[in-house]
Design an enzyme around this catalytic site. Sequence first.
Site, PDB file in Angstrom:
ATOM      1  N   LYS A   1       5.566 -18.548  16.348  1.00 42.60           N
ATOM      2  CA  LYS A   1       6.044 -17.885  15.133  1.00 42.60           C
ATOM      3  C   LYS A   1       7.386 -17.209  15.393  1.00 42.60           C
ATOM      4  O   LYS A   1       7.571 -16.552  16.426  1.00 42.60           O
ATOM      5  CB  LYS A   1       5.001 -16.849  14.700  1.00 42.60           C
ATOM      6  CG  LYS A   1       5.294 -16.111  13.409  1.00 42.60           C
ATOM      7  CD  LYS A   1       4.120 -15.163  13.114  1.00 42.60           C
ATOM      8  CE  LYS A   1       4.249 -14.452  11.780  1.00 42.60           C
ATOM      9  NZ  LYS A   1       3.051 -13.596  11.500  1.00 42.60           N
TER      10      LYS A   1
ATOM     11  N   SER B   1       1.339 -14.433   7.223  1.00 41.97           N
ATOM     12  CA  SER B   1       2.739 -14.753   7.441  1.00 41.97           C
ATOM     13  C   SER B   1       2.958 -15.776   8.548  1.00 41.97           C
ATOM     14  O   SER B   1       4.081 -16.203   8.794  1.00 41.97           O
ATOM     15  CB  SER B   1       3.502 -13.472   7.788  1.00 41.97           C
ATOM     16  OG  SER B   1       2.983 -12.890   8.980  1.00 41.97           O
TER      17      SER B   1
ATOM     18  N   SER C   1      -2.669 -12.157   8.964  1.00 42.86           N
ATOM     19  CA  SER C   1      -1.714 -13.262   9.019  1.00 42.86           C
ATOM     20  C   SER C   1      -2.084 -14.409   9.947  1.00 42.86           C
ATOM     21  O   SER C   1      -1.397 -15.424   9.978  1.00 42.86           O
ATOM     22  CB  SER C   1      -0.318 -12.737   9.387  1.00 42.86           C
ATOM     23  OG  SER C   1       0.182 -11.940   8.342  1.00 42.86           O
TER      24      SER C   1
END
Length: 403
Positions: free
Chosen positions: A35, A112, A136
């Site tokens: 990420k 996210s 997330s």
Amino acid sequence: MNTAAEIQLDCANYQIPDCITDKNGSLSGLRLGVKDLFHIAGLPTTAGNPDWLKTHPTPSSTSSVVKTLIEQGAELTAKTLTDEIAYSLNGVNSHYGTPINPADNTRIPGGSSSGSAVAVANGTIDIGLGTDTGGSIRVPASYNGLYGFRPSHGVVAVDNLVGLAPGFDTVGWLTRDFATLHRVTSCLVPEQPSSKIERLVVALPQGLSVQALSNWKAIVDALLPKLNAIVSDVCVKELPQAMCAKASDAFRALQGRQIWREHGDWIEGAEPTFADDISARLQWCKSLTQADEDSAELLAQEFLAYWQQEFITDSATAVLCPTTPGAAPKLTMADDELASYRNHLMGLTAPAGLAKAPQISLPLMNDQHAPWGVSLIGQYLSDQAVLNLAKLIDDREVNNKNI
């Protein structure tokens, strides 16, 4: 840059300085996507926002978690898209695009850690490294039919990454199969005293839609014979909507105060451009006062007292519950509906956050013919016990149950 929205930066040929890979390591042959909050020396970090990229230097140090995975043989493939500064559960990025949910391209991918989740789900990578503050990892795992693990807060290092709310931030990971999830967990989570889950509380959350509640009861009925065979005490208990709302309200306010302490100076100084929904939430964070934080802390303690009395009574107890209120919302859902849904969603994700507890999402359900996750939540530092129980519960035959 890769043209696929889930990939923020192609890293397949990048060699991290001072990082020596063990070709025979426990993660050898597995492709890793990271990420784009994690710093990797020599590569930019965008945190999902072009103005963040413009106002921050290229990192000179690498996240210790990333180094550990690569040293154990994982092949760094890509940095993956994140929602802006990780402050969303939708997976929609107005600057860089929205990763396509492979299970249903009409639905949001969940954020996210959306890029990591979608890249795992579509087979581009095998390990999706992400973060989980308010859900997330767990939410995109549920929406994309993946295994997702959020460890106890603080057991995995969060150095050299862009944080959101330090009191709740955790590192987490997503995989397509349980075996890979277990291999990653073994690399990152320190050994804990061995323990076994002896009591399982199956939660029936109020506030689910009629259809979702029916689906949840159906999967519970399907799992009960297995649960009774592997856990000595199994009970079913209603989780009141009022308690979920209390957890959601407390979490959002406490997180909001931490977010503004973490990023307020940069936001006011750099005046970055955010998507409308994220901008509105950040302005709400700014408006929160110390009195709001104190009230939220009292709400949190009230919820935790209830949670510890009724659901997680000790380290030998775990809760089985839906990861999210149902399948991923449609991309066409109106903004006000999506905002309302988010508050409802956080009523299910906030308990583990407030309790700093481990939670694993398993891809055992469907809702509206789309993926829907089943979660196990344990007590703080019962990560291994939760993982062991999840291994016993996981049954690929259940995944074929179309409900």
